[in-house]
Scaffold this active site. Structure first.
Site, PDB file in Angstrom:
ATOM      1  CB  CYS A   2      -0.888   0.019   1.235  1.00  0.00           C
ATOM      2  SG  CYS A   2      -1.914  -1.424   1.383  1.00  0.00           S
ATOM      3  NE  ARG A  27       5.094   1.502  -1.368  1.00  0.00           N
ATOM      4  CZ  ARG A  27       5.889   1.744  -0.346  1.00  0.00           C
ATOM      5  NH1 ARG A  27       6.944   2.506  -0.509  1.00  0.00           N
ATOM      6  NH2 ARG A  27       5.638   1.248   0.839  1.00  0.00           N
ATOM      7  CD1 TRP A  73      -0.170  -6.068  -3.163  1.00  0.00           C
ATOM      8  CD2 TRP A  73      -0.177  -6.724  -1.025  1.00  0.00           C
ATOM      9  NE1 TRP A  73       0.322  -7.343  -3.116  1.00  0.00           N
ATOM     10  CE2 TRP A  73       0.327  -7.785  -1.813  1.00  0.00           C
ATOM     11  CE3 TRP A  73      -0.272  -6.914   0.351  1.00  0.00           C
ATOM     12  CZ2 TRP A  73       0.732  -8.997  -1.281  1.00  0.00           C
ATOM     13  CZ3 TRP A  73       0.135  -8.132   0.888  1.00  0.00           C
ATOM     14  CH2 TRP A  73       0.634  -9.149   0.074  1.00  0.00           C
ATOM     15  CG  ASN A  99       0.111   2.508   3.454  1.00  0.00           C
ATOM     16  OD1 ASN A  99      -0.919   2.482   2.804  1.00  0.00           O
ATOM     17  ND2 ASN A  99       1.235   3.067   3.037  1.00  0.00           N
ATOM     18  N   GLY A 100      -0.768  -0.698   6.435  1.00  0.00           N
ATOM     19  CA  GLY A 100      -0.445  -1.507   7.610  1.00  0.00           C
ATOM     20  C   GLY A 100      -1.576  -2.473   7.906  1.00  0.00           C
ATOM     21  CD  GLU A 477      17.407 -13.630  -6.530  1.00  0.00           C
ATOM     22  OE1 GLU A 477      16.829 -14.062  -5.527  1.00  0.00           O
ATOM     23  OE2 GLU A 477      17.066 -12.567  -7.096  1.00  0.00           O
ATOM     24  CE  LYS A 481      14.121 -11.772  -8.998  1.00  0.00           C
ATOM     25  NZ  LYS A 481      14.843 -11.547  -7.792  1.00  0.00           N
ATOM     26  CD  GLU A 484      10.184 -11.789  -7.835  1.00  0.00           C
ATOM     27  OE1 GLU A 484       9.482 -11.199  -7.012  1.00  0.00           O
ATOM     28  OE2 GLU A 484      11.427 -11.719  -7.845  1.00  0.00           O
ATOM     29  CG  HIS A 500      18.277 -37.482  -1.366  1.00  0.00           C
ATOM     30  ND1 HIS A 500      18.650 -38.732  -0.940  1.00  0.00           N
ATOM     31  CD2 HIS A 500      19.415 -36.835  -1.703  1.00  0.00           C
ATOM     32  CE1 HIS A 500      19.970 -38.837  -0.996  1.00  0.00           C
ATOM     33  NE2 HIS A 500      20.461 -37.703  -1.458  1.00  0.00           N
ATOM     34  CE  LYS A 595      11.886  -3.102  -5.568  1.00  0.00           C
ATOM     35  NZ  LYS A 595      12.631  -4.281  -6.077  1.00  0.00           N
TER      36      LYS A 595
HETATM   37  O1  M6R Z   1      13.234  -4.884   0.521  1.00  0.00           O
HETATM   38  P1  M6R Z   1      13.715  -6.254   0.917  1.00  0.00           P
HETATM   39  O2  M6R Z   1      15.019  -6.601   0.307  1.00  0.00           O
HETATM   40  O3  M6R Z   1      13.709  -6.474   2.393  1.00  0.00           O
HETATM   41  O4  M6R Z   1      12.620  -7.230   0.315  1.00  0.00           O
HETATM   42  C1  M6R Z   1      12.660  -8.594   0.557  1.00  0.00           C
HETATM   43  C2  M6R Z   1      11.814  -9.357  -0.412  1.00  0.00           C
HETATM   44  O5  M6R Z   1      10.472  -8.976  -0.305  1.00  0.00           O
HETATM   45  C3  M6R Z   1      12.258  -9.128  -1.859  1.00  0.00           C
HETATM   46  O6  M6R Z   1      13.602  -9.433  -2.036  1.00  0.00           O
HETATM   47  C4  M6R Z   1      11.411  -9.994  -2.819  1.00  0.00           C
HETATM   48  O7  M6R Z   1      11.687 -11.335  -2.618  1.00  0.00           O
HETATM   49  C5  M6R Z   1      11.663  -9.586  -4.266  1.00  0.00           C
HETATM   50  N1  M6R Z   1      10.429  -9.361  -4.939  1.00  0.00           N
HETATM   51  C6  M6R Z   1      12.389 -10.589  -5.052  1.00  0.00           C
HETATM   52  O8  M6R Z   1      12.576 -10.197  -6.369  1.00  0.00           O
END
Ligand code: M6R
Length: 600
Positions: A2, A27, A73, A99-100, A477, A481, A484, A500, A595
């Site tokens: 948000c 975001r 959000w 927000n929150g 990682e 990527k 997501e 396994h 974000k």
């Molecule tokens: O702002 P941060 O690095 O703490 O965020 C952590 C995760 O939310 C962030 O890395 C998320 O996994 C990304 N969308 C990955 O691309």
């Protein structure tokens, strides 16, 4: 997640608010809304979907010089027009964005709001209705506001309009980030400075449990006891052009391409006049004195922490544990006698990590935050900060922040090692420079990766990434990527672990992307590839020059073997990018994601 904006001044508020909300789009959100205060009262416009949908509903002929806005959000209730903010009290006197997460919303409803027909499923509406209930009991607005805030459990950043006080935006904050921006003849409110850079670069930070009375000529901060607090503004070190895409089709592609520049900038920022890498001696002392380092992070930052562990243990010889922040807070392991906590977070606002930081500080431990955002909550609340200097990262999928985190962690490990008289046998400035050049080479060969990505994701619903040692962490990682942004089910596995159990999922044509950048495990990872090929997998081997074999599809330039994650992640980032494009996904704003994850 948000976002909040607010404007009070002389200009057309709705345009400032809508532009501000557009800057917060990155975001992640699923609905948005604004409320503006005109001569004849408060007007609310809200819509499910994109800001463009909201724009289409706003009455352009209405002029108002005060207003608040929100991107939502969804947490409580589905994305819908009725759940979108702003929310209004029954009489329409109060209009609020939030927000929150209010954790005790159900209790508040049962105790105070049984007679009120709520119009939404949100925790937010409870707040605005509760304020009105308190006013109806005879409290002044400010007393009612403070009484309400004192009863809220959870996190909030709030901006509120009161029809009977049209010259004010009321603001409150607890845990969720919120700033007040200062202008000449106007003031603004924003959950992220980027939203209001269009009108000011002067911001005042707010602390938890503070309220602010924002008028067009002045701003008064108070604590919940009603005492006035003085706080000087700071200048946001952000360039408005940093948050534009320029000629790129997507922020993600721009940010992937920026990685060499970011690494060079980091070298510069952490180099002294004689060319040596340097870090605040107090930080190095804290790292050196620790008997164990606990790295706390989420998502991509957690993956960076796993690689950072290798850097710190191999170079500085300090033991490191890496933990997912959302787990650590509720399941804390037995700590060593003299721990140091390192929080890694691009945004510096991740609520899961912040919850751990609060606990750690209560226990009296030292905390260092590695973040891209100066002045962010995790930076302010830790004892020390190391900045990533990566420039704003807008795409939800983190790319340049990851490589920046690796570079800063490598520097931290190197400087600590040298400080402790350890021989590291590596010239890090030179090696990081080589890494930056290698990334440039990879970014120049995008077409090849694009071709490979299209070929591999044609028919697939899932994919596996396998590697050993440090390559395994990069696989985690790479898989994150891909899933997501392209919504392909993807998992990163240690090459030896697949057999396994998970190997049961390998079918004819399942893509298995294997990393082979480590000499010590080069042959063994290739053995693991053979195991999946024997079961029908479609392998894509990415190796490092010097270790390549005939079937390898991509060969990345040679870099120091400890630094390979900075390079091997790049084809995986590009693979995910092109896979998402191929599947017509919204690359920069993937569904359901935010974000900056500011709720636990
Ligand atoms: O702002 P941060 O690095 O703490 O965020 C952590 C995760 O939310 C962030 O890395 C998320 O996994 C990304 N969308 C990955 O691309």
């Amino acid at each position: 997640m948000c976002g909040i904006v607010g404007y009070i001044g002389n200009q057309d508020a709705k345009e400032v608010l809508l532009k501000g909300l557009e800057k917060l789009e990155y975001r992640g959100y699923d609905s948005s809304g604004i409320a503006i205060m005109s001569e004849n009262g408060i007007h609310v416009f809200k819509e499910k979907g994109r800001i463009a949908d909201l724009r289409a509903t706003v009455d352009n002929d209405l002029f108002a010089a005060t207003g608040i806005g929100h991107t939502r959000w969804a947490t409580h209730g589905v994305p819908s027009q009725s759940n979108a903010h702003p929310h209004q009290s029954v009489s329409g006197r109060f209009t609020l964005v939030h927000n929150g997460v209010i954790e005790n919303d159900e209790l508040l409803k049962q105790e105070y709001l049984m007679d009120i027909a709520l119009k939404s499923d949100t925790d937010t509406e409870v707040v605005v209705q509760f304020i009105e209930v308190n006013v109806n009991k005879g409290l002044s607005f400010e007393d009612a506001f403070i009484k309400t805030l004192k009863e809220l459990k959870g996190s909030y950043a709030i901006a509120l309009l009161d029809e009977q006080n049209p010259d004010v935006i009321y603001v409150a904050k607890n845990k969720s980030p919120l700033l007040v921006g200062l202008g000449k003849g106007f003031n603004v409110v924003a959950s992220d400075a980027m939203a209001m850079l269009q009108v000011t670069d002067q911001f005042v930070e707010l602390m938890d449990q503070e309220i602010v009375i924002v008028k067009k000529e002045d701003v008064t901060i108070k604590n919940l006891q009603g005492e006035v607090i003085e706080r000087a503004p700071y200048t946001a070190q952000l360039d408005a052009s940093d948050i534009e895409k320029g000629t790129y089709p997507h922020f993600m592609l721009k940010e992937i391409d920026e990685q060499p520049l970011v690494i060079r900038k980091i070298i510069q920022e952490y180099q002294n006049a004689t060319g040596q890498l340097t870090i605040d001696p107090e930080i190095i002392e804290a790292v050196s004195e620790a008997d164990r380092i606990y790295v706390i992070a989420a998502g991509t930052s957690y993956h960076a922490g796993l690689v950072g562990k290798q850097f710190i243990e191999k170079l500085a010889k300090v033991p490191v544990e890496v933990h997912i922040s959302s787990e650590f807070g509720y399941n804390m392991p037995l700590l060593s006698a003299n721990p140091l906590f390192i929080f890694i977070s691009q945004s510096g606002e991740t609520a899961d990590s912040r919850a751990v930081l609060v606990q750690v500080k209560k226990l009296g431990h030292i905390a260092l935050t590695i973040t891209n955002v100066p002045g962010s909550t995790l930076s302010r609340e830790a004892d020390f900060t190391l900045l990533l200097h990566a420039g704003p990262e807008i795409a939800v999928a983190s790319t340049k922040a990851y490589t920046a985190q690796l570079a800063v962690l490598a520097i931290l490990a190197e400087v600590t090692a040298k400080n402790n008289g350890k021989e590291i046998g590596l010239d890090l400035v030179r090696e990081l420079g080589i890494a930056a050049n290698a990334i440039e080479v990879l970014c120049d060969s995008k077409e090849e990766i694009e071709k490979v990505a299209y070929e591999y994701v044609q028919m697939t619903r899932n994919a596996f990434f396998i590697g050993r040692g440090i390559d395994y962490y990069v696989c985690l990682e790479g898989a994150l990527k891909l899933k997501e942004i392209s919504y392909i089910q993807a998992e990163g596995f240690a090459g030896g672990e697949l057999k396994h159990g998970t190997i049961a999922l390998i079918e004819e044509g399942t893509p298995v992307i294997a990393l082979a950048t480590q000499e010590s495990v080069n042959l063994i990872i290739r053995g693991n590839v053979k195991e999946v090929v024997a079961r029908g997998a479609n392998p894509l081997i990415i190796s490092m020059k010097g270790l390549e074999m005939t079937d390898d599809r991509l060969v990345i330039p040679e870099v120091h073997e400890l630094l390979t994650p900075l390079i091997s992640v790049v084809p995986l980032q590009l693979f995910a990018y092109y896979a998402a494009l191929h599947r017509d996904c919204d690359v920069d704003k993937p569904r359901n994601l935010a974000k900056s994850v500011t709720v636990e």
